[in-house]
Motif scaffolding. Structure first.
Motif, PDB file in Angstrom:
ATOM      1  N   TYR A 199      -0.661  -0.188   7.180  1.00 31.31           N
ATOM      2  CA  TYR A 199      -1.352  -1.134   7.636  1.00 31.31           C
ATOM      3  C   TYR A 199      -2.155  -1.800   6.544  1.00 31.31           C
ATOM      4  N   ALA A 200      -3.069  -0.635   5.480  1.00 35.24           N
ATOM      5  CA  ALA A 200      -4.273  -0.816   4.980  1.00 35.24           C
ATOM      6  C   ALA A 200      -2.901  -2.341   3.807  1.00 35.24           C
ATOM      7  N   LEU A 201      -2.027  -1.599   3.239  1.00 34.56           N
ATOM      8  CA  LEU A 201      -1.563  -1.682   1.936  1.00 34.56           C
ATOM      9  C   LEU A 201      -0.692  -3.371   2.617  1.00 34.56           C
ATOM     10  N   GLN A 202      -0.445  -3.514   3.663  1.00 31.70           N
ATOM     11  CA  GLN A 202      -0.089  -4.916   4.501  1.00 31.70           C
ATOM     12  C   GLN A 202      -0.862  -5.601   4.519  1.00 31.70           C
ATOM     13  N   GLN A 203      -2.345  -5.012   4.924  1.00 34.04           N
ATOM     14  CA  GLN A 203      -3.226  -6.133   5.223  1.00 34.04           C
ATOM     15  C   GLN A 203      -3.426  -6.627   3.455  1.00 34.04           C
ATOM     16  N   ALA A 204      -3.569  -5.687   2.602  1.00 31.82           N
ATOM     17  CA  ALA A 204      -3.930  -6.074   1.060  1.00 31.82           C
ATOM     18  C   ALA A 204      -3.833  -6.863   0.675  1.00 31.82           C
ATOM     19  N   LYS A 205      -2.345  -6.777   0.614  1.00 31.45           N
ATOM     20  CA  LYS A 205      -0.739  -7.986   0.958  1.00 31.45           C
ATOM     21  C   LYS A 205      -1.782  -9.115   1.630  1.00 31.45           C
ATOM     22  N   ALA A 206      -1.503  -9.430   2.291  1.00 33.97           N
ATOM     23  CA  ALA A 206      -2.001 -10.669   2.924  1.00 33.97           C
ATOM     24  C   ALA A 206      -2.912 -11.301   2.759  1.00 33.97           C
ATOM     25  N   HIS A 207      -4.354 -10.642   1.934  1.00 26.75           N
ATOM     26  CA  HIS A 207      -5.703 -11.316   1.282  1.00 26.75           C
ATOM     27  C   HIS A 207      -5.369 -11.101   0.487  1.00 26.75           C
ATOM     28  N   ASP A 208      -4.112 -10.869  -0.400  1.00 24.75           N
ATOM     29  CA  ASP A 208      -4.548 -11.115  -2.223  1.00 24.75           C
ATOM     30  C   ASP A 208      -5.862  -9.975  -2.487  1.00 24.75           C
ATOM     31  N   ASN A 209      -5.448  -8.776  -1.856  1.00 25.08           N
ATOM     32  CA  ASN A 209      -6.550  -7.973  -2.497  1.00 25.08           C
ATOM     33  C   ASN A 209      -7.150  -6.581  -3.693  1.00 25.08           C
ATOM     34  N   ALA A 210      -6.620  -7.720  -5.000  1.00 26.06           N
ATOM     35  CA  ALA A 210      -6.198  -6.846  -5.998  1.00 26.06           C
ATOM     36  C   ALA A 210      -6.897  -4.981  -5.960  1.00 26.06           C
ATOM     37  N   PRO A 211      -8.047  -5.197  -5.686  1.00 31.70           N
ATOM     38  CA  PRO A 211      -8.256  -3.807  -5.899  1.00 31.70           C
ATOM     39  C   PRO A 211      -8.218  -2.974  -5.390  1.00 31.70           C
ATOM     40  N   ALA A 212      -7.443  -3.366  -3.332  1.00 36.16           N
ATOM     41  CA  ALA A 212      -7.254  -2.677  -2.595  1.00 36.16           C
ATOM     42  C   ALA A 212      -5.778  -2.315  -2.698  1.00 36.16           C
ATOM     43  N   LEU A 213      -4.721  -3.258  -2.972  1.00 33.59           N
ATOM     44  CA  LEU A 213      -3.459  -2.822  -3.743  1.00 33.59           C
ATOM     45  C   LEU A 213      -3.483  -1.561  -4.709  1.00 33.59           C
ATOM     46  N   LYS A 214      -4.583  -2.316  -6.023  1.00 34.74           N
ATOM     47  CA  LYS A 214      -4.441  -1.325  -7.375  1.00 34.74           C
ATOM     48  C   LYS A 214      -5.109   0.242  -6.640  1.00 34.74           C
TER      49      LYS A 214
END
Length: 370
Positions: free
Chosen positions: A201-216
């Motif tokens: 869920y977190a990965l999906q949301q980070a991608k949807a919001h283009d959240n680079a720090p979260a994705l990293k």
């Protein structure tokens, strides 16, 4: 300071709990706390309001008992954490429940007042070796037996939240004779499956919001949990971003209302508040190796009525494993209740529906309690 709720575990990361900090205007906070204290007073002649310690599992442990009518059924509410007592937050949501139930909140070993540094009842080092899931389960059973006898009840209702559902479900399986029903809120069925769903869920949301720090950060622990151990370091990252995207409190990226609730609690002084974090630090590392192996998915028969309260947006203890378990389990009675505007913090997020659901599905199961 940052607090992260780890599935069911609270970890103080870098500093003290926010609620333990000295408020800027101590006098104003003291006055506000007195207002809450006055509002919280049980004045009905039939009511009960007690806070006391009693010997449980070889140490003194603290109970808080409140209700408007002692003839009502008793709920033993088992808190999360494992060292996150409900007692300093009950002023936020519990008063309506007290009109229909007597509610017992118990500060578990290593938690809150039972942590004992301020009182001396339980030396943290002395109880350290007892921080194991089976010991908590036996403590819960002992509390249930004590409460039942002290308040002259045939049985009581057992209700757990988050980490408390691990204890509660285990206690119900071990001693079903003590309980009319079991209510799980933020139920843990399988820790590893919860971790997988929460991470996705977190990965999906980070991608949807283009959240680079979260994705990293998330990609640094992928695949998660995978075949690797669920370590303290990995679980910190894995819990951080689901909570940021509303998986702890729905539609919120923080839960300040909960973490700062002790500031206004009439039940907790400054030493008690500090004990929340101290207890968390004492218990986390000791309980984590056991917690990550919790799995009730092979429990196909439950001995007493079971009701699950499930937050539609809960990605702290994701609800799909609970719903699947409830579908397949055999029980004298079973009921799932979905809370569409909640994540993990159902009693705080939807207190009205919490009360209505307890009255509709649970109170009738407490036969002979009135």
């Amino acid at each position: 300071m940052k607090i992260v709720w780890l599935g069911c575990l609270i970890l103080a990361l870098t500093s003290t709990h926010a609620s333990a900090q000295q408020p800027a205007d101590a006098a104003a906070y003291k006055k506000a706390k007195e207002v809450v204290r006055d509002l919280e007073r049980i004045v009905a002649p039939s009511g009960i309001q007690e806070s006391y310690k009693t010997g449980i599992g070889g140490i003194d442990q603290w109970l808080n008992v409140r209700g408007q009518d002692q003839a009502n059924p008793i709920i033993l509410f088992i808190h999360g954490g494992p060292a996150s007592p409900l007692t300093p937050t009950i002023w936020q949501f519990q008063r309506p429940l007290e009109e229909y139930f007597t509610v017992v909140n118990w500060d578990q070993r290593g938690a809150g007042k039972t942590y004992g540094e301020a009182y001396g009842e339980a030396d943290p080092q002395a109880i350290g070796d007892s921080i194991h899931i089976p010991r908590y389960v036996d403590d819960a059973i002992e509390v249930a037996e004590y409460v039942r006898k002290r308040y002259h009840k045939k049985k009581i209702i057992l209700m757990g939240h988050s980490w408390g559902t691990v204890i509660g479900m285990s206690a119900a399986l071990k001693r079903p004779d003590l309980f009319y029903a079991y209510v799980g809120i933020g139920q843990v069925i399988s820790t590893r499956e919860n971790e997988r769903i929460s991470f996705e869920y977190a990965l999906q949301q980070a991608k949807a919001h283009d959240n680079a720090p979260a994705l990293k950060e998330l990609e640094s622990i992928a695949p998660y949990p995978g075949d690797q151990p669920i370590t303290r370091e990995r679980i910190i990252v894995a819990r951080k971003w689901p909570q940021f995207y509303g998986g702890l409190s729905a539609f919120r990226d923080t839960s300040t209302y909960y973490f700062d609730a002790p500031l206004l609690s009439p039940e907790y002084d400054e030493a008690d508040i500090r004990a929340i974090d101290q207890g968390s630090l004492l218990t986390l590392d000791k309980i984590l190796p056991e917690f990550v192996n919790v799995d009730f998915s092979n429990v196909h028969a439950f001995p007493i009525p079971v009701v699950m309260f499930m937050g539609r947006h809960d990605y702290t203890t994701p609800t799909s494993p609970t719903a699947a378990w409830l579908d397949q389990v055999r029980a004298p009675y079973k009921q799932g209740v979905w809370f569409e505007h909640s994540a993990h913090m159902i009693p705080w997020e939807e207190p009205g529906k919490t009360l209505v659901s307890l009255l509709k599905y649970v109170r009738p199961l407490a036969e002979g309690a009135n």
